[in-house]
Write a protein that holds these residues in place. Structure first.
Motif, PDB file in Angstrom:
ATOM      1  N   ASN A  87       3.075  -6.298  -0.714  1.00 57.27           N
ATOM      2  CA  ASN A  87       2.137  -5.560   0.111  1.00 57.27           C
ATOM      3  C   ASN A  87       0.722  -6.037  -0.163  1.00 57.27           C
ATOM      4  O   ASN A  87       0.118  -5.736  -1.190  1.00 57.27           O
ATOM      5  N   LEU A  88       0.196  -6.788   0.773  1.00 56.00           N
ATOM      6  CA  LEU A  88      -1.100  -7.443   0.607  1.00 56.00           C
ATOM      7  C   LEU A  88      -2.245  -6.441   0.534  1.00 56.00           C
ATOM      8  O   LEU A  88      -3.218  -6.652  -0.190  1.00 56.00           O
ATOM      9  N   PHE A  89      -2.125  -5.340   1.283  1.00 58.70           N
ATOM     10  CA  PHE A  89      -3.235  -4.381   1.324  1.00 58.70           C
ATOM     11  C   PHE A  89      -3.380  -3.639   0.001  1.00 58.70           C
ATOM     12  O   PHE A  89      -4.487  -3.387  -0.471  1.00 58.70           O
ATOM     13  N   VAL A  90      -2.271  -3.275  -0.618  1.00 62.03           N
ATOM     14  CA  VAL A  90      -2.333  -2.617  -1.926  1.00 62.03           C
ATOM     15  C   VAL A  90      -2.931  -3.575  -2.951  1.00 62.03           C
ATOM     16  O   VAL A  90      -3.782  -3.187  -3.764  1.00 62.03           O
ATOM     17  N   GLU A  91      -2.527  -4.831  -2.913  1.00 58.85           N
ATOM     18  CA  GLU A  91      -3.070  -5.816  -3.849  1.00 58.85           C
ATOM     19  C   GLU A  91      -4.573  -6.005  -3.644  1.00 58.85           C
ATOM     20  O   GLU A  91      -5.339  -6.096  -4.606  1.00 58.85           O
ATOM     21  N   GLU A 129       7.722   3.899  11.532  1.00 53.58           N
ATOM     22  CA  GLU A 129       7.594   4.805  10.395  1.00 53.58           C
ATOM     23  C   GLU A 129       8.096   4.181   9.094  1.00 53.58           C
ATOM     24  O   GLU A 129       7.593   4.483   8.004  1.00 53.58           O
ATOM     25  N   GLN A 130       9.069   3.291   9.198  1.00 49.48           N
ATOM     26  CA  GLN A 130       9.594   2.652   7.991  1.00 49.48           C
ATOM     27  C   GLN A 130       8.497   1.888   7.248  1.00 49.48           C
ATOM     28  O   GLN A 130       8.512   1.791   6.018  1.00 49.48           O
ATOM     29  N   MET A 131       7.515   1.352   7.993  1.00 41.05           N
ATOM     30  CA  MET A 131       6.393   0.643   7.373  1.00 41.05           C
ATOM     31  C   MET A 131       5.558   1.590   6.512  1.00 41.05           C
ATOM     32  O   MET A 131       5.028   1.203   5.469  1.00 41.05           O
ATOM     33  N   VAL A 132       5.461   2.837   6.944  1.00 44.15           N
ATOM     34  CA  VAL A 132       4.704   3.843   6.181  1.00 44.15           C
ATOM     35  C   VAL A 132       5.366   4.089   4.837  1.00 44.15           C
ATOM     36  O   VAL A 132       4.697   4.102   3.790  1.00 44.15           O
ATOM     37  N   HIS A 133       6.670   4.282   4.844  1.00 43.80           N
ATOM     38  CA  HIS A 133       7.384   4.583   3.603  1.00 43.80           C
ATOM     39  C   HIS A 133       7.398   3.382   2.664  1.00 43.80           C
ATOM     40  O   HIS A 133       7.338   3.545   1.437  1.00 43.80           O
ATOM     41  N   SER A 134       7.478   2.195   3.233  1.00 42.05           N
ATOM     42  CA  SER A 134       7.388   0.989   2.408  1.00 42.05           C
ATOM     43  C   SER A 134       6.015   0.896   1.745  1.00 42.05           C
ATOM     44  O   SER A 134       5.902   0.586   0.553  1.00 42.05           O
ATOM     45  N   LEU A 135       4.959   1.192   2.525  1.00 42.31           N
ATOM     46  CA  LEU A 135       3.595   1.150   1.980  1.00 42.31           C
ATOM     47  C   LEU A 135       3.401   2.198   0.890  1.00 42.31           C
ATOM     48  O   LEU A 135       2.816   1.907  -0.168  1.00 42.31           O
ATOM     49  N   MET A 136       3.910   3.405   1.111  1.00 36.97           N
ATOM     50  CA  MET A 136       3.793   4.454   0.100  1.00 36.97           C
ATOM     51  C   MET A 136       4.525   4.053  -1.174  1.00 36.97           C
ATOM     52  O   MET A 136       4.027   4.270  -2.289  1.00 36.97           O
ATOM     53  N   ASN A 137       5.668   3.437  -1.020  1.00 36.69           N
ATOM     54  CA  ASN A 137       6.433   3.016  -2.188  1.00 36.69           C
ATOM     55  C   ASN A 137       5.693   1.930  -2.968  1.00 36.69           C
ATOM     56  O   ASN A 137       5.636   1.958  -4.205  1.00 36.69           O
ATOM     57  N   HIS A 138       5.096   0.973  -2.269  1.00 41.29           N
ATOM     58  CA  HIS A 138       4.313  -0.075  -2.931  1.00 41.29           C
ATOM     59  C   HIS A 138       3.106   0.520  -3.651  1.00 41.29           C
ATOM     60  O   HIS A 138       2.755   0.101  -4.756  1.00 41.29           O
TER      61      HIS A 138
END
Length: 374
Positions: free
Chosen positions: A239-243, A268-277
């Motif tokens: 996840n580039l944005f978290v980094e 919505e799956q992108m949201v949960h992936s982002l939250m997990n990262h």
């Protein structure tokens, strides 16, 4: 004048407030750049600052436009009724006289005005953008990006301003070219870190502009463009944005709030992936989230907005177990602290959504490195 100057000096030494009449008398009587500079630094110590008028500051014949901006900044903070007059003064006079030395002060003054919902005109933003790009300095570019972020967060953002900002940041690539004048490698050197801070502000502006768009295909295209840019700059994690925002808490949370809204429009799956990262980046440690909630008001507000956005719009079956466990532990600690009146705000709304999504689980001990729901 000498007697007044001595009295002013004694006031400063004794940490006392300074009378505006004394300050103004010395400023007008002493045609000395050094004394004027010192007097400009004393503005915060003035007594009855609310009595200072727009007209009285116009009478001050300052040799430095930077000082005049400093004076008007004080005026705006003390008397918001003068905001519109100050904005007109900037639009009518500053741009035809300013140079790169004083532009940072002008931008700071505009930030104060924007924070008071006195938005600069779209024409002024276009002119300032051209000036910033022509007279490139990192400090000026940083102040400019801060101003744009304040404007985008304002409730008085106009459709015309939005069109102008989209043109400046989504169509015109010169801003990013200025940021990329030096290679950006996170942690490599101070100069690189400075460029990295500028990059974060620029990317956050682009995300906030996309957040206000409704064309799905266009949003996808722009997100792909941003991700390609980050990969070119050696950001390589899943996840580039978290980094990108990882070690700047407030901007990370602001970016996540914005991305959540964008991703809910896309998938919505992108949201949960982002939250997990995101939670993985803090090792699923709910105590870090709790610290953010009680340490700084701005960070706490952003985190609350993030969690409420996530809880209100998520489909419970799609929330990942690691996320459920971490947030469940967080909500239990919040509930416990709230019952003892140890929490700085009322968490009722947050806990209501948590309860609705069945986030109160009976948690077992960690099994190896994985949490297990019992």
């Amino acid at each position: 004048t000498t007697a007044v100057l001595n009295r002013l000096s004694l006031s400063l030494l004794n940490d006392e407030k300074i009378k505006f009449e004394d300050w103004l008398m010395i400023y007008k009587s002493k045609d000395d750049v050094f004394i004027h500079h010192l007097l400009s630094k004393c503005l915060a110590r003035l007594a009855s600052a609310k009595l200072i008028t727009f007209e009285s500051l116009l009478q001050i014949n300052s040799h430095c436009l930077s000082h005049q901006c400093h004076f008007f900044t004080l005026l705006v903070k003390a008397n918001s009724d003068c905001s519109s007059q100050t904005r007109e003064w900037i639009e009518l006079q500053v741009l035809q006289n300013c140079d790169d030395h004083c532009l940072c002060e002008i931008l700071q003054l505009l930030q104060n005005l924007a924070s008071n919902n006195q938005q600069p005109s779209s024409d002024l933003i276009v002119s300032i953008t051209q000036f910033v790009l022509l007279h490139y300095k990192k400090c000026t570019l940083s102040q400019y990006l801060d101003l744009i972020l304040i404007i985008l967060s304002s409730s008085s953002l106009t459709s015309q301003m939005l069109i102008v900002l989209k043109e400046q940041f989504l169509s015109d690539k010169r801003v990013i070219f200025n940021i990329l004048k030096e290679p950006i490698q996170p942690g490599a050197s101070f100069k690189s870190v400075t460029s990295l801070i500028l990059l974060r502000k620029y990317i956050l502006i682009r995300l906030k502009l996309l957040h206000k768009d409704t064309q799905i295909d266009y949003i996808k295209k722009e997100i792909d463009s941003i991700e390609r840019l980050l990969k070119q700059l050696n950001f390589q994690t899943d996840n580039l944005f978290v980094e990108l925002f990882l070690d700047e808490d407030a901007k990370l949370l602001s970016a996540l709030v914005t991305l959540f809204d964008i991703y809910f429009k896309l998938d919505e799956q992108m949201v949960h992936s982002l939250m997990n990262h995101f939670l993985n980046s803090i090792s699923y440690d709910e105590s870090i989230l709790l610290d953010w909630m009680i340490s700084d008001q701005d960070t706490a507000t952003l985190l609350l907005e993030l969690l409420l956005e996530y809880l209100k719009r998520s489909s419970p079956p799609m929330i990942r177990n690691e996320t459920k466990v971490t947030l469940s532990q967080l909500f239990q600690k919040i509930s416990s602290a709230s019952q003892k009146n140890l929490f700085p705000f009322n968490p009722r709304a947050l806990l209501k959504f948590a309860d609705r999504l069945n986030f109160y689980y009976s948690l077992s001990v960690q099994d190896g490195k994985k949490f297990v729901l019992s």
